[in-house]
Design a protein around this motif. Structure first.
Motif, PDB file in Angstrom:
ATOM      1  N   ASN A  54      -9.865  -9.029  25.883  1.00 29.44           N
ATOM      2  CA  ASN A  54     -10.005 -10.284  26.635  1.00 29.44           C
ATOM      3  C   ASN A  54     -10.418 -11.436  25.728  1.00 29.44           C
ATOM      4  O   ASN A  54     -11.195 -12.304  26.118  1.00 29.44           O
ATOM      5  CB  ASN A  54     -10.988 -10.132  27.794  1.00 29.44           C
ATOM      6  CG  ASN A  54     -10.492  -9.164  28.853  1.00 29.44           C
ATOM      7  OD1 ASN A  54      -9.554  -8.426  28.632  1.00 29.44           O
ATOM      8  ND2 ASN A  54     -11.121  -9.158  29.995  1.00 29.44           N
ATOM      9  N   ALA A  55      -9.880 -11.468  24.524  1.00 30.58           N
ATOM     10  CA  ALA A  55     -10.219 -12.516  23.564  1.00 30.58           C
ATOM     11  C   ALA A  55      -9.716 -13.892  24.007  1.00 30.58           C
ATOM     12  O   ALA A  55     -10.110 -14.902  23.427  1.00 30.58           O
ATOM     13  CB  ALA A  55      -9.654 -12.172  22.187  1.00 30.58           C
ATOM     14  N   HIS A  56      -8.892 -13.927  25.023  1.00 32.07           N
ATOM     15  CA  HIS A  56      -8.443 -15.215  25.557  1.00 32.07           C
ATOM     16  C   HIS A  56      -9.575 -15.924  26.312  1.00 32.07           C
ATOM     17  O   HIS A  56      -9.497 -17.118  26.570  1.00 32.07           O
ATOM     18  CB  HIS A  56      -7.242 -15.027  26.479  1.00 32.07           C
ATOM     19  CG  HIS A  56      -7.544 -14.211  27.691  1.00 32.07           C
ATOM     20  ND1 HIS A  56      -7.738 -12.844  27.628  1.00 32.07           N
ATOM     21  CD2 HIS A  56      -7.724 -14.568  28.984  1.00 32.07           C
ATOM     22  CE1 HIS A  56      -8.024 -12.397  28.845  1.00 32.07           C
ATOM     23  NE2 HIS A  56      -8.017 -13.429  29.685  1.00 32.07           N
ATOM     24  N   ASP A  57     -10.637 -15.177  26.686  1.00 33.45           N
ATOM     25  CA  ASP A  57     -11.761 -15.745  27.426  1.00 33.45           C
ATOM     26  C   ASP A  57     -12.866 -16.290  26.532  1.00 33.45           C
ATOM     27  O   ASP A  57     -13.741 -17.004  27.006  1.00 33.45           O
ATOM     28  CB  ASP A  57     -12.390 -14.691  28.350  1.00 33.45           C
ATOM     29  CG  ASP A  57     -11.607 -14.493  29.631  1.00 33.45           C
ATOM     30  OD1 ASP A  57     -10.837 -15.399  30.005  1.00 33.45           O
ATOM     31  OD2 ASP A  57     -11.774 -13.435  30.251  1.00 33.45           O
ATOM     32  N   LEU A  61     -14.946 -13.846  18.614  1.00 36.56           N
ATOM     33  CA  LEU A  61     -14.436 -13.071  17.485  1.00 36.56           C
ATOM     34  C   LEU A  61     -13.782 -13.975  16.450  1.00 36.56           C
ATOM     35  O   LEU A  61     -14.009 -13.809  15.251  1.00 36.56           O
ATOM     36  CB  LEU A  61     -13.462 -11.980  17.934  1.00 36.56           C
ATOM     37  CG  LEU A  61     -12.908 -11.103  16.808  1.00 36.56           C
ATOM     38  CD1 LEU A  61     -14.023 -10.393  16.049  1.00 36.56           C
ATOM     39  CD2 LEU A  61     -11.906 -10.097  17.350  1.00 36.56           C
ATOM     40  N   SER A  62     -12.991 -14.933  16.876  1.00 33.83           N
ATOM     41  CA  SER A  62     -12.356 -15.831  15.902  1.00 33.83           C
ATOM     42  C   SER A  62     -13.402 -16.664  15.169  1.00 33.83           C
ATOM     43  O   SER A  62     -13.288 -16.881  13.956  1.00 33.83           O
ATOM     44  CB  SER A  62     -11.306 -16.720  16.570  1.00 33.83           C
ATOM     45  OG  SER A  62     -11.876 -17.558  17.539  1.00 33.83           O
ATOM     46  N   ASP A  63     -14.434 -17.118  15.876  1.00 34.51           N
ATOM     47  CA  ASP A  63     -15.516 -17.866  15.229  1.00 34.51           C
ATOM     48  C   ASP A  63     -16.244 -17.002  14.206  1.00 34.51           C
ATOM     49  O   ASP A  63     -16.517 -17.426  13.083  1.00 34.51           O
ATOM     50  CB  ASP A  63     -16.532 -18.365  16.264  1.00 34.51           C
ATOM     51  CG  ASP A  63     -15.957 -19.391  17.226  1.00 34.51           C
ATOM     52  OD1 ASP A  63     -14.868 -19.943  16.957  1.00 34.51           O
ATOM     53  OD2 ASP A  63     -16.605 -19.620  18.270  1.00 34.51           O
ATOM     54  N   TRP A  64     -16.556 -15.760  14.592  1.00 35.46           N
ATOM     55  CA  TRP A  64     -17.262 -14.835  13.707  1.00 35.46           C
ATOM     56  C   TRP A  64     -16.395 -14.493  12.492  1.00 35.46           C
ATOM     57  O   TRP A  64     -16.895 -14.443  11.358  1.00 35.46           O
ATOM     58  CB  TRP A  64     -17.642 -13.579  14.483  1.00 35.46           C
ATOM     59  CG  TRP A  64     -18.276 -12.516  13.660  1.00 35.46           C
ATOM     60  CD1 TRP A  64     -19.587 -12.429  13.285  1.00 35.46           C
ATOM     61  CD2 TRP A  64     -17.623 -11.378  13.097  1.00 35.46           C
ATOM     62  NE1 TRP A  64     -19.784 -11.309  12.524  1.00 35.46           N
ATOM     63  CE2 TRP A  64     -18.589 -10.643  12.403  1.00 35.46           C
ATOM     64  CE3 TRP A  64     -16.308 -10.914  13.127  1.00 35.46           C
ATOM     65  CZ2 TRP A  64     -18.287  -9.472  11.733  1.00 35.46           C
ATOM     66  CZ3 TRP A  64     -16.010  -9.745  12.458  1.00 35.46           C
ATOM     67  CH2 TRP A  64     -16.992  -9.029  11.774  1.00 35.46           C
ATOM     68  N   ALA A  65     -15.102 -14.266  12.719  1.00 32.36           N
ATOM     69  CA  ALA A  65     -14.192 -13.937  11.615  1.00 32.36           C
ATOM     70  C   ALA A  65     -14.150 -15.079  10.602  1.00 32.36           C
ATOM     71  O   ALA A  65     -14.193 -14.849   9.391  1.00 32.36           O
ATOM     72  CB  ALA A  65     -12.794 -13.637  12.158  1.00 32.36           C
ATOM     73  N   LEU A  73      -6.278 -12.415  14.113  1.00 30.19           N
ATOM     74  CA  LEU A  73      -5.029 -12.555  14.863  1.00 30.19           C
ATOM     75  C   LEU A  73      -5.322 -12.383  16.340  1.00 30.19           C
ATOM     76  O   LEU A  73      -6.180 -11.582  16.726  1.00 30.19           O
ATOM     77  CB  LEU A  73      -3.995 -11.505  14.449  1.00 30.19           C
ATOM     78  CG  LEU A  73      -3.283 -11.709  13.129  1.00 30.19           C
ATOM     79  CD1 LEU A  73      -2.356 -10.521  12.853  1.00 30.19           C
ATOM     80  CD2 LEU A  73      -2.481 -13.001  13.130  1.00 30.19           C
ATOM     81  N   PHE A  74      -4.577 -13.102  17.156  1.00 26.77           N
ATOM     82  CA  PHE A  74      -4.682 -12.970  18.608  1.00 26.77           C
ATOM     83  C   PHE A  74      -3.340 -12.499  19.133  1.00 26.77           C
ATOM     84  O   PHE A  74      -2.298 -13.071  18.792  1.00 26.77           O
ATOM     85  CB  PHE A  74      -5.057 -14.314  19.246  1.00 26.77           C
ATOM     86  CG  PHE A  74      -5.080 -14.264  20.741  1.00 26.77           C
ATOM     87  CD1 PHE A  74      -6.123 -13.653  21.411  1.00 26.77           C
ATOM     88  CD2 PHE A  74      -4.049 -14.818  21.480  1.00 26.77           C
ATOM     89  CE1 PHE A  74      -6.151 -13.604  22.803  1.00 26.77           C
ATOM     90  CE2 PHE A  74      -4.063 -14.778  22.865  1.00 26.77           C
ATOM     91  CZ  PHE A  74      -5.113 -14.164  23.521  1.00 26.77           C
ATOM     92  N   PHE A  75      -3.384 -11.461  19.943  1.00 20.24           N
ATOM     93  CA  PHE A  75      -2.174 -10.903  20.539  1.00 20.24           C
ATOM     94  C   PHE A  75      -2.222 -11.155  22.044  1.00 20.24           C
ATOM     95  O   PHE A  75      -3.099 -10.639  22.730  1.00 20.24           O
ATOM     96  CB  PHE A  75      -2.079  -9.393  20.270  1.00 20.24           C
ATOM     97  CG  PHE A  75      -2.051  -9.065  18.811  1.00 20.24           C
ATOM     98  CD1 PHE A  75      -0.855  -9.017  18.117  1.00 20.24           C
ATOM     99  CD2 PHE A  75      -3.236  -8.819  18.122  1.00 20.24           C
ATOM    100  CE1 PHE A  75      -0.837  -8.716  16.761  1.00 20.24           C
ATOM    101  CE2 PHE A  75      -3.224  -8.519  16.770  1.00 20.24           C
ATOM    102  CZ  PHE A  75      -2.017  -8.468  16.086  1.00 20.24           C
ATOM    103  N   ILE A  89      -5.830  -9.664  23.134  1.00 22.62           N
ATOM    104  CA  ILE A  89      -6.796  -8.955  22.307  1.00 22.62           C
ATOM    105  C   ILE A  89      -6.827  -9.618  20.936  1.00 22.62           C
ATOM    106  O   ILE A  89      -5.793 -10.038  20.408  1.00 22.62           O
ATOM    107  CB  ILE A  89      -6.468  -7.449  22.190  1.00 22.62           C
ATOM    108  CG1 ILE A  89      -7.624  -6.697  21.555  1.00 22.62           C
ATOM    109  CG2 ILE A  89      -5.160  -7.204  21.467  1.00 22.62           C
ATOM    110  CD1 ILE A  89      -7.571  -5.202  21.760  1.00 22.62           C
ATOM    111  N   GLY A  90      -8.037  -9.763  20.412  1.00 22.64           N
ATOM    112  CA  GLY A  90      -8.203 -10.331  19.078  1.00 22.64           C
ATOM    113  C   GLY A  90      -8.490  -9.231  18.078  1.00 22.64           C
ATOM    114  O   GLY A  90      -9.085  -8.210  18.421  1.00 22.64           O
TER     115      GLY A  90
END
Length: 98
Positions: A54-57, A61-65, A73-75, A89-90
């Motif tokens: 649920n990385a769209h919410d 994770l992108s900030d931490w990465a 990557l986001f799928f 999903i990230g």
């Protein structure tokens, strides 16, 4: 062998060692996901894969990465002819060591 552990995910993640894959799929708030990532980070192997359902919410994770120098990557899923609009999903990972 499977060990069942109960308790706060943040506390449990801080005690784990040698984590090769981490999948966040608990409370989908930026704050809580960030707390889990900070707790597990010292225990991640160099080749670890980190996933967030649920990385769209949340951009946690992108900030931490980005802060930790990892790739991200986001799928996005797009179900065809289905009532559910889809989630995403990230995935984050570090460069392979040469």
């Amino acid at each position: 062998m499977i060990d069942r552990v109960t308790g706060s995910s943040v506390d449990v993640l801080a005690r784990m060692g040698d984590v090769g894959m981490f999948l966040h799929d608990s409370l989908h708030t930026h704050d809580y996901e960030t707390r889990e990532l900070k707790a597990v980070e010292p225990n991640l192997r160099p080749d670890a894969i980190i996933l967030s359902d649920n990385a769209h919410d949340s951009s946690a994770l992108s900030d931490w990465a980005e802060r930790s120098g990892r790739h991200y990557l986001f799928f996005k899923e797009h179900p065809l002819n289905h009532w559910w609009p889809g989630d995403g999903i990230g995935a984050a990972w570090a460069d392979r060591k040469q």
